[in-house]
Design a protein around this motif. Structure first.
Motif, mmCIF file in Angstrom:
data_model
loop_
_atom_site.group_PDB
_atom_site.id
_atom_site.type_symbol
_atom_site.label_atom_id
_atom_site.label_comp_id
_atom_site.label_asym_id
_atom_site.label_seq_id
_atom_site.Cartn_x
_atom_site.Cartn_y
_atom_site.Cartn_z
ATOM 1 N N ARG A 138 0.867 -1.184 0.000
ATOM 2 C CA ARG A 138 0.000 0.000 0.000
ATOM 3 C C ARG A 138 0.905 1.236 0.000
ATOM 4 N NH1 ARG A 138 -3.986 -1.973 4.791
ATOM 5 N NH2 ARG A 138 -4.839 0.149 4.592
ATOM 6 N N PHE A 139 1.426 1.560 -1.180
ATOM 7 C CA PHE A 139 2.517 2.522 -1.278
ATOM 8 C C PHE A 139 2.081 3.960 -1.041
ATOM 9 C CE2 PHE A 139 3.664 -1.065 -4.191
ATOM 10 C CZ PHE A 139 4.564 -1.652 -3.311
ATOM 11 N N ASP A 140 0.843 4.301 -1.421
ATOM 12 C CA ASP A 140 0.358 5.663 -1.142
ATOM 13 C C ASP A 140 0.363 5.942 0.362
ATOM 14 O OD1 ASP A 140 -0.168 6.758 -3.697
ATOM 15 O OD2 ASP A 140 -1.964 5.536 -3.874
ATOM 16 N N GLU A 141 -0.125 4.976 1.131
ATOM 17 C CA GLU A 141 -0.159 5.155 2.581
ATOM 18 C C GLU A 141 1.250 5.149 3.170
ATOM 19 O OE1 GLU A 141 -4.126 2.938 4.026
ATOM 20 O OE2 GLU A 141 -3.126 2.066 2.287
ATOM 21 N N ALA A 142 2.137 4.346 2.573
ATOM 22 C CA ALA A 142 3.532 4.345 3.020
ATOM 23 C C ALA A 142 4.145 5.736 2.853
ATOM 24 C CB ALA A 142 4.333 3.307 2.240
ATOM 25 N N VAL A 143 3.865 6.368 1.713
ATOM 26 C CA VAL A 143 4.381 7.725 1.467
ATOM 27 C C VAL A 143 3.858 8.692 2.517
ATOM 28 C CG1 VAL A 143 4.224 9.700 -0.105
ATOM 29 C CG2 VAL A 143 4.784 7.433 -0.997
ATOM 30 N N SER A 144 2.568 8.642 2.790
ATOM 31 C CA SER A 144 1.967 9.580 3.750
ATOM 32 C C SER A 144 2.588 9.450 5.125
ATOM 33 C CB SER A 144 0.456 9.337 3.836
ATOM 34 O OG SER A 144 -0.174 9.652 2.615
ATOM 35 N N TRP A 145 2.785 8.221 5.583
ATOM 36 C CA TRP A 145 3.334 8.032 6.928
ATOM 37 C C TRP A 145 4.818 8.380 6.999
ATOM 38 C CZ3 TRP A 145 0.827 8.043 11.237
ATOM 39 C CH2 TRP A 145 -0.523 7.705 11.250
ATOM 40 N N CYS A 146 5.565 8.100 5.949
ATOM 41 C CA CYS A 146 6.977 8.483 5.964
ATOM 42 C C CYS A 146 7.121 10.000 5.953
ATOM 43 C CB CYS A 146 7.707 7.868 4.774
ATOM 44 S SG CYS A 146 7.987 6.096 4.931
ATOM 45 N N GLU A 147 6.277 10.665 5.193
ATOM 46 C CA GLU A 147 6.310 12.137 5.189
ATOM 47 C C GLU A 147 5.956 12.681 6.563
ATOM 48 O OE1 GLU A 147 5.314 13.113 0.485
ATOM 49 O OE2 GLU A 147 3.670 13.033 1.953
ATOM 50 N N ALA A 148 4.994 12.056 7.241
ATOM 51 C CA ALA A 148 4.642 12.486 8.599
ATOM 52 C C ALA A 148 5.819 12.295 9.547
ATOM 53 C CB ALA A 148 3.432 11.701 9.094
ATOM 54 N N ALA A 149 6.532 11.170 9.408
ATOM 55 C CA ALA A 149 7.700 10.921 10.253
ATOM 56 C C ALA A 149 8.756 11.995 10.042
ATOM 57 C CB ALA A 149 8.280 9.536 9.946
ATOM 58 N N LEU A 150 8.958 12.400 8.797
ATOM 59 C CA LEU A 150 10.022 13.347 8.478
ATOM 60 C C LEU A 150 9.704 14.768 8.932
ATOM 61 C CD1 LEU A 150 10.886 11.864 5.008
ATOM 62 C CD2 LEU A 150 12.406 11.915 7.003
ATOM 63 N N VAL A 151 8.438 15.068 9.173
ATOM 64 C CA VAL A 151 8.084 16.358 9.769
ATOM 65 C C VAL A 151 8.709 16.469 11.151
ATOM 66 C CG1 VAL A 151 6.186 17.726 10.713
ATOM 67 C CG2 VAL A 151 5.959 16.675 8.451
ATOM 68 N N PHE A 156 15.907 11.400 9.665
ATOM 69 C CA PHE A 156 15.783 9.966 9.909
ATOM 70 C C PHE A 156 15.878 9.236 8.568
ATOM 71 C CE2 PHE A 156 13.167 6.201 11.549
ATOM 72 C CZ PHE A 156 14.273 5.639 12.173
ATOM 73 N N THR A 157 17.037 8.684 8.293
ATOM 74 C CA THR A 157 17.299 8.142 6.957
ATOM 75 C C THR A 157 16.466 6.894 6.653
ATOM 76 O OG1 THR A 157 19.244 7.004 7.855
ATOM 77 C CG2 THR A 157 19.611 9.113 6.741
ATOM 78 N N ILE A 158 16.037 6.166 7.670
ATOM 79 C CA ILE A 158 15.190 4.999 7.400
ATOM 80 C C ILE A 158 13.871 5.458 6.782
ATOM 81 C CG2 ILE A 158 13.916 3.077 8.444
ATOM 82 C CD1 ILE A 158 16.174 2.871 10.502
ATOM 83 N N ALA A 159 13.291 6.527 7.341
ATOM 84 C CA ALA A 159 12.054 7.073 6.763
ATOM 85 C C ALA A 159 12.301 7.580 5.346
ATOM 86 C CB ALA A 159 11.519 8.192 7.647
ATOM 87 N N LEU A 160 13.435 8.222 5.117
ATOM 88 C CA LEU A 160 13.755 8.700 3.772
ATOM 89 C C LEU A 160 13.881 7.544 2.791
ATOM 90 C CD1 LEU A 160 16.328 11.489 4.689
ATOM 91 C CD2 LEU A 160 14.155 11.853 3.492
ATOM 92 N N ARG A 161 14.509 6.459 3.215
ATOM 93 C CA ARG A 161 14.678 5.322 2.307
ATOM 94 C C ARG A 161 13.333 4.667 1.973
ATOM 95 N NH1 ARG A 161 19.499 4.492 5.423
ATOM 96 N NH2 ARG A 161 18.592 2.813 6.663
ATOM 97 N N VAL A 162 12.491 4.479 2.984
ATOM 98 C CA VAL A 162 11.185 3.875 2.707
ATOM 99 C C VAL A 162 10.345 4.805 1.831
ATOM 100 C CG1 VAL A 162 9.063 2.943 3.708
ATOM 101 C CG2 VAL A 162 11.250 2.510 4.832
ATOM 102 N N LEU A 163 10.460 6.110 2.057
ATOM 103 C CA LEU A 163 9.752 7.076 1.227
ATOM 104 C C LEU A 163 10.215 6.972 -0.232
ATOM 105 C CD1 LEU A 163 7.873 9.476 0.748
ATOM 106 C CD2 LEU A 163 9.719 10.984 1.555
ATOM 107 N N ALA A 164 11.532 6.951 -0.441
ATOM 108 C CA ALA A 164 12.061 6.848 -1.805
ATOM 109 C C ALA A 164 11.611 5.554 -2.473
ATOM 110 C CB ALA A 164 13.589 6.924 -1.773
ATOM 111 N N ALA A 165 11.661 4.456 -1.720
ATOM 112 C CA ALA A 165 11.249 3.163 -2.269
ATOM 113 C C ALA A 165 9.770 3.172 -2.649
ATOM 114 C CB ALA A 165 11.522 2.055 -1.251
ATOM 115 N N SER A 166 8.938 3.791 -1.804
ATOM 116 C CA SER A 166 7.496 3.843 -2.065
ATOM 117 C C SER A 166 7.196 4.699 -3.292
ATOM 118 C CB SER A 166 6.764 4.390 -0.836
ATOM 119 O OG SER A 166 7.008 3.585 0.297
#
Length: 222
Positions: A138-151, A156-166
């Motif tokens: 569910r990549f759209d939701e993955a993007v939303s949550w990673c963006e929320a984490a990065l706020v 946090f590079t783990i969030a950046l990597r999952v965001l890029a992958a999504s």
């Protein structure tokens, strides 16, 4: 050093060794893993009825031994002792996702978020949701949550990597490339081969291979 039988200090030190490993900060990964696991084991022996000791030990076991089953057992014991601990819920959720149960992980992460919506570790919960939604496809939701984490934690590079992958999975290659460049500014020595060395057995699972393929598609260097 002051109190060699103080379990919370041992567990926190073990937790820090786990963080050093996954962030790529360990100077001697094998020696640090051995010491972190020694501390985690001793902390559990002494503090078996301390919820905080157990979730920190669970994290160390997960990151240093990559023993998700043992980590999950410790995390669930922590939860039984304190069902309202958002961080124990989050660590349990991470281990469930690692065991190939992203649906259960999503449920637990959302419970943690509801219990503590302004949690100081909210970025860890949000990143976990991003990772679990990624593994769930569910990549759209993955993007939303990673963006929320990065706020809350922009570095946090783990969030950046999952965001890029999504984003790569969604076909948004330009956005993915921008996130890759941002991640590499924070961690310029990062490569996929170094990530595989950190994760060791993780990349032998279909979920990890899928993540690595998506990171490669996003543009991270091999």
């Amino acid at each position: 050093a002051i109190d060699p039988s103080y379990a919370p200090a041992m567990a926190l030190a073990a937790y820090c060794y786990g963080e050093r490993r996954i962030q790529g900060w360990a100077q001697d990964p094998s020696a640090e893993a051995a010491e972190g696991l020694r501390l985690a084991s001793r902390a559990v022996e002494i503090g078996i009825d301390d919820s905080n000791v157990l979730w920190m030990a669970a994290y160390a076991v997960w990151r240093l031994a990559q023993d998700a089953q043992r980590a999950r057992d410790l995390a669930y014991r922590s939860l039984r002792l304190n069902p309202n601990s958002a961080i124990a819920l989050a660590i349990t959720a991470w281990t469930e996702n690692q065991m190939g149960n992203p649906g259960k992980a999503i449920e637990l992460f959302h419970s943690a978020d509801r219990l503590s919506p302004r949690d100081p570790r909210g970025w860890l919960i949000a990143t976990g949701l991003g990772a679990a939604y990624f593994d769930h496809g569910r990549f759209d939701e993955a993007v939303s949550w990673c963006e929320a984490a990065l706020v809350h934690n922009p570095r946090f590079t783990i969030a950046l990597r999952v965001l890029a992958a999504s984003l790569a999975k969604l076909g948004q290659s330009e956005k993915a490339a921008d996130v890759v460049q941002l991640s590499l500014k924070i961690e310029p020595q990062f490569t996929l081969s170094k990530l595989r060395a950190r994760l060791r057995v993780y990349d032998d699972t279909p979920a990890r291979r899928n993540l690595l393929d998506a990171l490669r598609l996003a543009g991270f260097p091999e």
